[in-house]
Design a protein around this motif. Structure first.
Motif, PDB file in Angstrom:
ATOM      1  N   ASP A 172     -38.181  25.401  45.231  1.00  0.00           N
ATOM      2  CA  ASP A 172     -38.444  23.993  44.957  1.00  0.00           C
ATOM      3  C   ASP A 172     -37.148  23.290  44.583  1.00  0.00           C
ATOM      4  OD1 ASP A 172     -39.756  21.621  44.479  1.00  0.00           O
ATOM      5  OD2 ASP A 172     -40.375  22.162  42.452  1.00  0.00           O
ATOM      6  N   GLU A 173     -36.717  22.335  45.399  1.00  0.00           N
ATOM      7  CA  GLU A 173     -35.502  21.551  45.182  1.00  0.00           C
ATOM      8  C   GLU A 173     -34.309  22.439  44.803  1.00  0.00           C
ATOM      9  OE1 GLU A 173     -35.176  18.633  46.030  1.00  0.00           O
ATOM     10  OE2 GLU A 173     -37.149  17.698  46.045  1.00  0.00           O
ATOM     11  N   PRO A 174     -33.938  23.398  45.664  1.00  0.00           N
ATOM     12  CA  PRO A 174     -32.856  24.326  45.314  1.00  0.00           C
ATOM     13  C   PRO A 174     -31.478  23.691  45.247  1.00  0.00           C
ATOM     14  CG  PRO A 174     -33.508  24.612  47.603  1.00  0.00           C
ATOM     15  CD  PRO A 174     -34.501  23.667  46.993  1.00  0.00           C
ATOM     16  N   PHE A 175     -31.334  22.459  45.738  1.00  0.00           N
ATOM     17  CA  PHE A 175     -30.019  21.817  45.768  1.00  0.00           C
ATOM     18  C   PHE A 175     -29.863  20.746  44.694  1.00  0.00           C
ATOM     19  CE2 PHE A 175     -31.500  22.528  50.248  1.00  0.00           C
ATOM     20  CZ  PHE A 175     -30.843  23.725  50.423  1.00  0.00           C
ATOM     21  N   SER A 176     -30.883  20.579  43.869  1.00  0.00           N
ATOM     22  CA  SER A 176     -30.890  19.494  42.897  1.00  0.00           C
ATOM     23  C   SER A 176     -29.799  19.679  41.838  1.00  0.00           C
ATOM     24  CB  SER A 176     -32.254  19.418  42.213  1.00  0.00           C
ATOM     25  OG  SER A 176     -32.284  18.408  41.241  1.00  0.00           O
ATOM     26  N   GLY A 177     -29.009  18.631  41.615  1.00  0.00           N
ATOM     27  CA  GLY A 177     -28.029  18.625  40.543  1.00  0.00           C
ATOM     28  C   GLY A 177     -26.790  19.469  40.772  1.00  0.00           C
ATOM     29  N   THR A 187     -25.982  27.280  49.667  1.00  0.00           N
ATOM     30  CA  THR A 187     -26.342  27.311  51.089  1.00  0.00           C
ATOM     31  C   THR A 187     -25.828  28.585  51.758  1.00  0.00           C
ATOM     32  OG1 THR A 187     -24.389  25.958  51.611  1.00  0.00           O
ATOM     33  CG2 THR A 187     -26.483  24.807  51.329  1.00  0.00           C
ATOM     34  N   ASP A 188     -24.621  29.022  51.403  1.00  0.00           N
ATOM     35  CA  ASP A 188     -24.081  30.275  51.953  1.00  0.00           C
ATOM     36  C   ASP A 188     -24.961  31.447  51.555  1.00  0.00           C
ATOM     37  OD1 ASP A 188     -21.990  28.946  53.138  1.00  0.00           O
ATOM     38  OD2 ASP A 188     -20.503  29.513  51.626  1.00  0.00           O
ATOM     39  N   ALA A 212     -30.310  20.472  53.454  1.00  0.00           N
ATOM     40  CA  ALA A 212     -31.309  21.202  54.229  1.00  0.00           C
ATOM     41  C   ALA A 212     -30.804  21.489  55.642  1.00  0.00           C
ATOM     42  CB  ALA A 212     -32.611  20.411  54.290  1.00  0.00           C
ATOM     43  N   LEU A 213     -30.149  20.515  56.258  1.00  0.00           N
ATOM     44  CA  LEU A 213     -29.668  20.699  57.623  1.00  0.00           C
ATOM     45  C   LEU A 213     -28.521  21.701  57.701  1.00  0.00           C
ATOM     46  CD1 LEU A 213     -29.696  17.060  59.064  1.00  0.00           C
ATOM     47  CD2 LEU A 213     -31.433  18.840  59.272  1.00  0.00           C
ATOM     48  N   GLN A 214     -27.828  21.924  56.594  1.00  0.00           N
ATOM     49  CA  GLN A 214     -26.730  22.877  56.602  1.00  0.00           C
ATOM     50  C   GLN A 214     -27.205  24.329  56.563  1.00  0.00           C
ATOM     51  OE1 GLN A 214     -23.347  22.044  53.992  1.00  0.00           O
ATOM     52  NE2 GLN A 214     -24.011  19.914  53.830  1.00  0.00           N
ATOM     53  N   VAL A 215     -28.451  24.549  56.166  1.00  0.00           N
ATOM     54  CA  VAL A 215     -28.901  25.929  55.995  1.00  0.00           C
ATOM     55  C   VAL A 215     -30.159  26.278  56.799  1.00  0.00           C
ATOM     56  CG1 VAL A 215     -30.378  25.478  53.996  1.00  0.00           C
ATOM     57  CG2 VAL A 215     -29.233  27.696  54.207  1.00  0.00           C
ATOM     58  N   ALA A 216     -30.951  25.286  57.199  1.00  0.00           N
ATOM     59  CA  ALA A 216     -32.231  25.560  57.856  1.00  0.00           C
ATOM     60  C   ALA A 216     -32.079  25.782  59.354  1.00  0.00           C
ATOM     61  CB  ALA A 216     -33.209  24.414  57.607  1.00  0.00           C
ATOM     62  N   ASP A 217     -33.044  26.490  59.938  1.00  0.00           N
ATOM     63  CA  ASP A 217     -33.126  26.560  61.392  1.00  0.00           C
ATOM     64  C   ASP A 217     -34.288  25.722  61.911  1.00  0.00           C
ATOM     65  OD1 ASP A 217     -35.493  28.591  61.417  1.00  0.00           O
ATOM     66  OD2 ASP A 217     -33.947  29.631  60.287  1.00  0.00           O
ATOM     67  N   MET A 218     -35.200  25.323  61.002  1.00  0.00           N
ATOM     68  CA  MET A 218     -36.311  24.449  61.353  1.00  0.00           C
ATOM     69  C   MET A 218     -36.573  23.497  60.201  1.00  0.00           C
ATOM     70  SD  MET A 218     -38.694  23.481  63.503  1.00  0.00           S
ATOM     71  CE  MET A 218     -38.886  24.819  64.709  1.00  0.00           C
ATOM     72  N   VAL A 219     -36.812  22.229  60.502  1.00  0.00           N
ATOM     73  CA  VAL A 219     -37.120  21.225  59.492  1.00  0.00           C
ATOM     74  C   VAL A 219     -38.477  20.611  59.809  1.00  0.00           C
ATOM     75  CG1 VAL A 219     -36.510  18.959  58.588  1.00  0.00           C
ATOM     76  CG2 VAL A 219     -34.718  20.675  58.924  1.00  0.00           C
ATOM     77  N   TRP A 220     -39.338  20.566  58.785  1.00  0.00           N
ATOM     78  CA  TRP A 220     -40.625  19.889  58.901  1.00  0.00           C
ATOM     79  C   TRP A 220     -40.565  18.632  58.052  1.00  0.00           C
ATOM     80  CZ3 TRP A 220     -44.238  21.745  62.215  1.00  0.00           C
ATOM     81  CH2 TRP A 220     -44.136  23.088  62.601  1.00  0.00           C
ATOM     82  N   LEU A 221     -41.107  17.538  58.559  1.00  0.00           N
ATOM     83  CA  LEU A 221     -41.082  16.267  57.852  1.00  0.00           C
ATOM     84  C   LEU A 221     -42.492  15.909  57.406  1.00  0.00           C
ATOM     85  CD1 LEU A 221     -39.011  14.130  57.059  1.00  0.00           C
ATOM     86  CD2 LEU A 221     -39.527  12.924  59.184  1.00  0.00           C
ATOM     87  N   ARG A 252     -24.566  27.815  61.618  1.00  0.00           N
ATOM     88  CA  ARG A 252     -23.160  27.424  61.728  1.00  0.00           C
ATOM     89  C   ARG A 252     -22.649  26.924  60.389  1.00  0.00           C
ATOM     90  NH1 ARG A 252     -22.804  22.897  65.958  1.00  0.00           N
ATOM     91  NH2 ARG A 252     -20.680  22.849  65.118  1.00  0.00           N
ATOM     92  N   GLN A 253     -21.507  27.418  59.973  1.00  0.00           N
ATOM     93  CA  GLN A 253     -20.878  26.922  58.759  1.00  0.00           C
ATOM     94  C   GLN A 253     -19.972  25.740  59.100  1.00  0.00           C
ATOM     95  OE1 GLN A 253     -18.950  30.014  56.553  1.00  0.00           O
ATOM     96  NE2 GLN A 253     -20.792  31.262  56.366  1.00  0.00           N
ATOM     97  N   GLY A 254     -19.776  24.889  58.101  1.00  0.00           N
ATOM     98  CA  GLY A 254     -18.868  23.770  58.281  1.00  0.00           C
ATOM     99  C   GLY A 254     -19.331  22.734  59.276  1.00  0.00           C
ATOM    100  N   ILE A 255     -20.651  22.489  59.342  1.00  0.00           N
ATOM    101  CA  ILE A 255     -21.155  21.525  60.329  1.00  0.00           C
ATOM    102  C   ILE A 255     -21.285  20.108  59.763  1.00  0.00           C
ATOM    103  CG2 ILE A 255     -22.435  23.331  61.537  1.00  0.00           C
ATOM    104  CD1 ILE A 255     -25.004  22.045  60.370  1.00  0.00           C
ATOM    105  N   ALA A 256     -20.944  19.947  58.485  1.00  0.00           N
ATOM    106  CA  ALA A 256     -21.201  18.660  57.817  1.00  0.00           C
ATOM    107  C   ALA A 256     -20.470  17.488  58.461  1.00  0.00           C
ATOM    108  CB  ALA A 256     -20.831  18.753  56.344  1.00  0.00           C
ATOM    109  N   THR A 257     -19.428  17.759  59.234  1.00  0.00           N
ATOM    110  CA  THR A 257     -18.706  16.666  59.911  1.00  0.00           C
ATOM    111  C   THR A 257     -18.980  16.638  61.415  1.00  0.00           C
ATOM    112  OG1 THR A 257     -16.745  18.081  60.158  1.00  0.00           O
ATOM    113  CG2 THR A 257     -16.857  16.675  58.202  1.00  0.00           C
ATOM    114  N   ASP A 258     -19.873  17.528  61.878  1.00  0.00           N
ATOM    115  CA  ASP A 258     -20.203  17.578  63.298  1.00  0.00           C
ATOM    116  C   ASP A 258     -20.982  16.314  63.686  1.00  0.00           C
ATOM    117  OD1 ASP A 258     -21.916  18.184  65.699  1.00  0.00           O
ATOM    118  OD2 ASP A 258     -20.834  20.085  65.586  1.00  0.00           O
TER     119      ASP A 258
END
Length: 275
Positions: A172-177, A187-188, A212-221, A252-258
């Motif tokens: 639950d919200e693993p990236f919060s704060g 994420t690594d 989420a996009l840096q670590v997931a292979d599927m995203v549900w909205l 893929r690592q380092g995709i944040a600027t792709d």
């Protein structure tokens, strides 16, 4: 980027027509989704599925249903390995504040989890030692949670849940704060753990699109339908899915600027405004 060579095989987790209301207010409505075993030739490849949605959309309610902590008004959640409904303990749960026993050491936290799941003393010791090593926290085994960093506590919380559940883990919200450095480590780590077993399945419930996009292979909205006048229909369900595998963005690592990553991030952000 071209799609990565892989294929989806047997269903691992299936959500059938889940409905949930508080009083007369629908929270989740006719919600269905499935997670299938992802086979990638030459790799041990688990799944990382991100469940995204704006605040107040029912993500926490769905989180608790997927974990077996709450029951829906109707519908079912099944682990397809044996066709059983999800029950408490079948799915590991890492809450946002990493609720560890603060008066117990790291090793003791794992031991308590092992006892709770009914393991024998030899099994508890063997699994605890293996998890301490696997999660890189052996040197912290004798420390208390207050003596650890936030990232270390998260690793302990995940290891604690793997004492009870073999492959499924809800976060639950693993990236919060998290600051950017801590976020990169998290994420690594999630990516690394997904690669450690073919059936490992992480379900991340979050509103952080970029992480989420840096670590997931599927995203549900998760969101609400709109009526003919554009008004939201009460009760959220899955509105869209985005395969990062098909878009060549997974693993893929380092995709944040792709540019493709940034384009997808903006596509989902725009979708948030219509939910």
């Amino acid at each position: 980027m071209p799609p990565i060579e892989c294929e989806y095989r047997d269903t691992i987790l299936n959500v059938y027509d889940v409905n949930l209301s508080f009083g007369r207010t629908p929270i989740l409505r006719d919600l269905s989704m499935e997670i299938r075993d992802l086979y990638r030739p030459g790799f041990t490849q688990g799944q990382v599925v991100a469940l995204l949605g704006p605040s107040g959309m029912g993500k926490t309610c769905l989180f608790r249903i997927l974990a077996g902590l709450d029951k829906p008004d109707s519908g079912r959640v099944l682990v397809e390995k044996d066709g059983r409904p999800v029950e408490r303990g079948m799915v590991g749960v890492v809450a946002q504040n990493y609720p560890l026993f603060m008066h117990r050491t790291v090793r003791s936290n794992l031991i308590v989890a092992g006892r709770h799941s009914g393991l024998s003393k030899p099994e508890i010791a063997k699994r605890a030692n293996a998890l301490l090593k696997r999660f890189g926290i052996e040197e912290h085994a004798g420390k208390f949670p207050a003596q650890l960093s936030g990232g270390q506590r998260q690793r302990v919380a995940i290891a604690q849940q793997f004492m009870c559940s073999e492959h499924f883990l809800l976060m639950d919200e693993p990236f919060s704060g998290l600051d950017p450095i801590a976020l990169g480590k998290v994420t690594d780590f999630i990516r690394e753990m997904a690669l450690s077993d073919e059936l490992n399945t992480f379900i991340l419930v979050t509103h952080d699109i970029g992480a989420a996009l840096q670590v997931a292979d599927m995203v549900w909205l998760l969101g609400r339908d709109r009526d003919s006048s554009g008004n939201p229909v009460p009760g959220a369900r899955i509105q869209a899915s985005f395969s990062l595998v098909e878009r060549g963005l997974a693993w893929r690592q380092g995709i944040a600027t792709d540019p493709e990553y940034l384009s997808l991030q903006e596509e989902i952000r725009q979708a948030f405004t219509r939910l």
